[in-house]
Design a protein around this motif. Structure first.
Motif, PDB file in Angstrom:
ATOM      1  N   ASP A 135      12.282  30.300 -36.736  1.00  0.00           N
ATOM      2  CA  ASP A 135      12.779  30.527 -38.094  1.00  0.00           C
ATOM      3  C   ASP A 135      13.473  29.283 -38.622  1.00  0.00           C
ATOM      4  N   VAL A 136      14.064  29.391 -39.810  1.00  0.00           N
ATOM      5  CA  VAL A 136      14.666  28.224 -40.452  1.00  0.00           C
ATOM      6  C   VAL A 136      15.857  27.698 -39.653  1.00  0.00           C
ATOM      7  N   HIS A 137      16.546  28.555 -38.929  1.00  0.00           N
ATOM      8  CA  HIS A 137      17.667  28.109 -38.109  1.00  0.00           C
ATOM      9  C   HIS A 137      17.161  27.352 -36.881  1.00  0.00           C
ATOM     10  N   GLY A 138      16.090  27.849 -36.299  1.00  0.00           N
ATOM     11  CA  GLY A 138      15.488  27.151 -35.161  1.00  0.00           C
ATOM     12  C   GLY A 138      14.976  25.780 -35.545  1.00  0.00           C
ATOM     13  N   ALA A 139      14.475  25.636 -36.778  1.00  0.00           N
ATOM     14  CA  ALA A 139      14.023  24.330 -37.245  1.00  0.00           C
ATOM     15  C   ALA A 139      15.178  23.337 -37.224  1.00  0.00           C
ATOM     16  N   GLY A 140      16.372  23.791 -37.563  1.00  0.00           N
ATOM     17  CA  GLY A 140      17.536  22.924 -37.510  1.00  0.00           C
ATOM     18  C   GLY A 140      17.869  22.491 -36.098  1.00  0.00           C
ATOM     19  N   ARG A 141      17.668  23.381 -35.137  1.00  0.00           N
ATOM     20  CA  ARG A 141      17.881  23.030 -33.737  1.00  0.00           C
ATOM     21  C   ARG A 141      16.852  22.002 -33.273  1.00  0.00           C
ATOM     22  N   LEU A 142      15.636  22.116 -33.771  1.00  0.00           N
ATOM     23  CA  LEU A 142      14.625  21.108 -33.460  1.00  0.00           C
ATOM     24  C   LEU A 142      15.027  19.750 -34.036  1.00  0.00           C
ATOM     25  N   TYR A 143      15.660  19.762 -35.195  1.00  0.00           N
ATOM     26  CA  TYR A 143      16.126  18.517 -35.793  1.00  0.00           C
ATOM     27  C   TYR A 143      17.125  17.806 -34.883  1.00  0.00           C
ATOM     28  N   HIS A 172      11.315   6.354 -45.121  1.00  0.00           N
ATOM     29  CA  HIS A 172      10.209   7.326 -45.196  1.00  0.00           C
ATOM     30  C   HIS A 172       9.687   7.650 -43.811  1.00  0.00           C
ATOM     31  N   CYS A 173       8.985   8.768 -43.729  1.00  0.00           N
ATOM     32  CA  CYS A 173       8.186   9.110 -42.548  1.00  0.00           C
ATOM     33  C   CYS A 173       6.829   9.525 -43.087  1.00  0.00           C
ATOM     34  N   THR A 174       6.387  10.745 -42.846  1.00  0.00           N
ATOM     35  CA  THR A 174       5.141  11.220 -43.462  1.00  0.00           C
ATOM     36  C   THR A 174       5.436  12.157 -44.626  1.00  0.00           C
ATOM     37  N   ALA A 175       6.141  13.239 -44.365  1.00  0.00           N
ATOM     38  CA  ALA A 175       6.488  14.159 -45.451  1.00  0.00           C
ATOM     39  C   ALA A 175       7.796  13.773 -46.140  1.00  0.00           C
ATOM     40  N   GLY A 176       8.549  12.866 -45.529  1.00  0.00           N
ATOM     41  CA  GLY A 176       9.840  12.513 -46.099  1.00  0.00           C
ATOM     42  C   GLY A 176      10.823  13.669 -46.020  1.00  0.00           C
ATOM     43  N   LYS A 177      10.609  14.536 -45.046  1.00  0.00           N
ATOM     44  CA  LYS A 177      11.373  15.786 -44.958  1.00  0.00           C
ATOM     45  C   LYS A 177      12.131  15.912 -43.643  1.00  0.00           C
ATOM     46  N   ASP A 178      11.458  15.706 -42.528  1.00  0.00           N
ATOM     47  CA  ASP A 178      12.054  15.950 -41.214  1.00  0.00           C
ATOM     48  C   ASP A 178      12.769  14.702 -40.690  1.00  0.00           C
ATOM     49  N   ARG A 179      12.019  13.718 -40.263  1.00  0.00           N
ATOM     50  CA  ARG A 179      12.639  12.503 -39.730  1.00  0.00           C
ATOM     51  C   ARG A 179      13.489  11.805 -40.788  1.00  0.00           C
ATOM     52  N   THR A 180      12.925  11.653 -41.988  1.00  0.00           N
ATOM     53  CA  THR A 180      13.678  11.046 -43.080  1.00  0.00           C
ATOM     54  C   THR A 180      14.893  11.897 -43.427  1.00  0.00           C
ATOM     55  N   TYR A 202      18.424  17.655 -49.163  1.00  0.00           N
ATOM     56  CA  TYR A 202      17.341  18.015 -48.246  1.00  0.00           C
ATOM     57  C   TYR A 202      16.423  19.054 -48.878  1.00  0.00           C
ATOM     58  N   ALA A 203      17.000  20.088 -49.460  1.00  0.00           N
ATOM     59  CA  ALA A 203      16.212  21.191 -50.017  1.00  0.00           C
ATOM     60  C   ALA A 203      15.427  20.786 -51.253  1.00  0.00           C
ATOM     61  N   ALA A 239      14.068  24.550 -46.008  1.00  0.00           N
ATOM     62  CA  ALA A 239      15.056  25.573 -46.317  1.00  0.00           C
ATOM     63  C   ALA A 239      16.467  25.036 -46.115  1.00  0.00           C
ATOM     64  N   PRO A 240      17.381  25.352 -47.017  1.00  0.00           N
ATOM     65  CA  PRO A 240      18.768  24.902 -46.842  1.00  0.00           C
ATOM     66  C   PRO A 240      19.341  25.308 -45.492  1.00  0.00           C
ATOM     67  N   GLU A 241      18.941  26.483 -44.998  1.00  0.00           N
ATOM     68  CA  GLU A 241      19.460  26.964 -43.714  1.00  0.00           C
ATOM     69  C   GLU A 241      19.113  26.026 -42.555  1.00  0.00           C
TER      70      GLU A 241
END
Length: 281
Positions: A135-143, A172-180, A202-203, A239-241
């Protein structure tokens, strides 16, 4: 959401300046210091020239892995720095995957791409997370796992930003979302940017995210899902979460973004220099 300072680049949907954001004490971040975008593989020569003439960009930090994206060309007036966020600490698995991908025209690097592609196997095992259902919280843990994996690249980025030769910088990265998103969030948090503003920045990727991915997916050699490897919708979201969860995890493990940089190898004085450069008096 705060007003987004989009860059006027027709080829980009996620390019923006992170200046003008509120900092503790009633201050603001300076415009024209730090900018972010998705893959530059979408940029035309005219847009590259506009980065220099209109936005004064002098440095570009490329967080993609070796072999990810189209070949990197020289840009007149801009120094391009390759800071592979996953490649350095991912070890031989990432290097082998990148090298294999680089030998196959149009192939996507396996295991070294954005979290949005579900390609996070080089981050190490986390038995609590299932990429198909995270979920969106787990994505933050992956970050957090991603940040720790690439911490030497983050320390190098901070060093470059405070160098005497530093200038307006585009990340930049690819999506400019995760690594960036993770690097920019840490750089903002380290100078005391209001947490709500960090999350909102971020959102902002959500605004054009569907069309952005459509454009990226049409380009050769971008990170894509491995056949038979599902990924949850949260991994292609902003997601902001997810950012909230990441910031919580940084505070829990390190106490502050500044301490994260120091433990990554940055000198404490770099943080002071960065604040002087990024925060308006």
């Amino acid at each position: 959401m705060h007003d987004v300072a989009w860059l006027d680049l027709p080829d980009q949907l996620n390019a923006r300046d992170v200046g003008g954001l509120p900092v503790a004490g009633g201050l603001r971040t300076r415009s024209g210091v730090l900018m972010r975008c998705e893959t530059p593989d979408l940029l035309t020569a005219d847009s590259v020239a506009r980065l220099v003439s209109d936005y004064g960009v002098r440095h570009v930090f490329d967080l993609r892995s070796i072999g990810e994206g189209l070949p990197v060309a020289d840009w007149p007036g801009i120094a391009r720095h390759r800071l592979p966020l996953l490649g350095r600490r991912a070890g031989t698995a990432a290097e082998e995957a990148a090298n294999e991908a680089a030998t196959e025209p149009g192939a996507a690097p396996a295991g070294v791409g954005d979290i949005s592609s579900g390609q996070v196997d080089v981050l190490g095992e986390d038995t609590d997370l299932d990429l198909a259902t995270v979920d969106v919280h787990g994505a933050g843990r992956l970050y957090l796992a991603m940040a720790e994996r690439g911490r030497d690249a983050f320390a190098r980025a901070l060093e470059l930003l405070v160098n005497d030769a530093a200038g307006p910088t585009l990340v930049h990265c690819t999506a400019g979302k995760d690594r960036t998103g993770v690097l920019v969030a840490l750089l903002m948090s380290a100078v005391g940017v209001d947490r709500a503003a960090i999350v909102a920045d971020y959102a902002a990727t959500r605004i054009h995210i569907d069309e952005m991915f459509r454009r990226i997916d049409a380009i050769a050699n971008q990170p894509r899902l491995k056949p038979g490897t599902p990924a949850a919708a949260a991994l292609r979201d902003a997601a902001p979460e997810s950012m909230e969860a990441f910031l919580d995890a940084v505070l829990e493990r390190y106490g502050s973004a500044g301490e994260f940089f120091v433990k990554a190898g940055a000198r404490p004085e770099w943080l002071e220099l960065w604040r002087e450069r990024f925060v308006a008096a």
